[in-house]
Design a protein around this motif. Sequence first.
Motif, mmCIF file in Angstrom:
data_model
loop_
_atom_site.group_PDB
_atom_site.id
_atom_site.type_symbol
_atom_site.label_atom_id
_atom_site.label_comp_id
_atom_site.label_asym_id
_atom_site.label_seq_id
_atom_site.Cartn_x
_atom_site.Cartn_y
_atom_site.Cartn_z
ATOM 1 N N ARG A 37 0.828 -1.190 0.000
ATOM 2 C CA ARG A 37 0.000 0.000 0.000
ATOM 3 C C ARG A 37 0.874 1.256 0.000
ATOM 4 N NH1 ARG A 37 -1.090 2.360 4.746
ATOM 5 N NH2 ARG A 37 -2.481 4.154 4.614
ATOM 6 N N LEU A 87 -4.275 0.464 -5.857
ATOM 7 C CA LEU A 87 -4.248 0.956 -4.482
ATOM 8 C C LEU A 87 -5.613 0.785 -3.809
ATOM 9 C CD1 LEU A 87 -2.741 2.424 -2.181
ATOM 10 C CD2 LEU A 87 -3.564 4.559 -3.140
ATOM 11 N N GLU A 91 -6.164 -1.225 -0.399
ATOM 12 C CA GLU A 91 -6.663 -0.550 0.796
ATOM 13 C C GLU A 91 -7.952 -1.180 1.295
ATOM 14 O OE1 GLU A 91 -6.497 3.824 0.466
ATOM 15 O OE2 GLU A 91 -4.590 3.429 1.474
#
Length: 421
Positions: A37, A87, A91
Amino acid sequence: MIDLELLRNNPEIIKEEIKKRQMKIDVDKDIKLDDGRRSLIFEIDELRAKKNEASKKIPKLKGEEKNKLISQMKNLNQSLQILEEKLNKVEEKFYASLANYPNISNSSTPVGKDENDNVVEYFKGEKPEFSFEPKNHIQLGTRLDILDEKRAAKISGSRFVFLKRDAVLLEFALVRYVLDLLIGKGFILMIPPTLVKQDAMHGTGFFPAEKTQYYKTELDDLYLIGTAEVPLCAYHGDEFLDIEDLPLKYAGFSSCFRREAGTYGKDMGGMFRVHQFDKVEMFIFSNPRNSWDDYEYLRDTVEEVIGSLGIHYRIMNMCTGDIGNPNAKKYDLEAWLPGQQNYRELASCSHDTDYQSRRLNIKYKDGKKKDFVHTMNSTACAVGRTLIAIYENYQTKEGNIKIPEALVPYMNGKKIISAED
RNA sequence: GGAGGGGUGGCAGAGUCUGGUUGAUUGCGGCGGUCUUGAAAACCGUUGAGGGUUUUCCUUCCGGGGGUUCAAAUCCCUCCCCCUCCGCCA
């Protein structure tokens, strides 16, 4: 929500905690997710910086140069989009997993597997002595026609009751008595909404949960609260609290709704374990520096409520296997119920440190320092169960119920509930 | 349920029509300083939050989400919330 710094720097503390609570979470997997991340964030930020730079240049350029830069940016946007999607996925996974992490328990919380490992801290008051076989609250309530579970079952199903006649007055007397006591201690009174959004449930740590654990409205994605803790805590969501106002003490009266999934056959009949009951709940937003003192104060307060009603009880220090995810520590107050010849939970007092405040983003400022507040909650009075305790502890040989002295003024001077009335 | 108006930094309130050094003018409040015996006033300075990196910078955020564009507080779609009027109602 746990502190990400802790996950990065001291994952062994978290792993140890998970073990203590008999949970299974793959911490190392989440650490890898976090690494991935962060490197994605780094790449994305670099591209965005280029983009912002170009955006400043473009209006100044003309002709060929301008078109060239614009088409460069078009290309850059494509790579950026790919990274951003990556991403987002990482996440989503990461935070979904993090939502299941427990709070770090306090060193004074006993390590244990289940309810059998809870520790008795002390007893208060005296067991009442009866020259006769004490009845349970169902027998007492039914005889006096102040409790009707049969018709409740007809209307609503099992685990519902009608409070009737003097039981209704006794509920309001009890609530008013408790509110007066809490006003004297500086609590701010509240009647919160009993339907809340998902965010509030999640922020207070009740979600994620199985669908069978809660009531949800069909059309509006609203959830019926199981305790006023939820709206009271979420009340200050996304706020900075003034350090001068801490500890900020609330007392909320609300109905509470619980599906009681997984308790089939347990405590059937009467109003000990019901789908709907009323409760006065205390909630404190605290400065972390003093929060453990505030927590003992909170425990003292619920003890004062129950103690002043003349009910014998014991305080349990709940073990790591038996406390909730958000709890760093939890006391249960268990009252003596003569009709059951047993101690039963009447109130519960939890310290959640910064677990809820992280999720709900509730902070305070101390000079330049910003930090999450600590939150804690305790039952002040769960009306149904307290009525049970009163019925059973204050019963007479004839099956009448004396009114605890403290409540007499709130019952217009009435001293006993009897069938002759 | 119908019609209209609006959501911008702790608060108030511009900017939106006419997209481009606007993370955002200004006022109030807060903090620091000058002045003062002290305070007020005045003046000067400073003042949002999150994330990444780590002391240097970068990045995100103008109700939420999505779209158009090289570029969005600003244009489009959608959801939420608030206000006014009408209807209904404990």
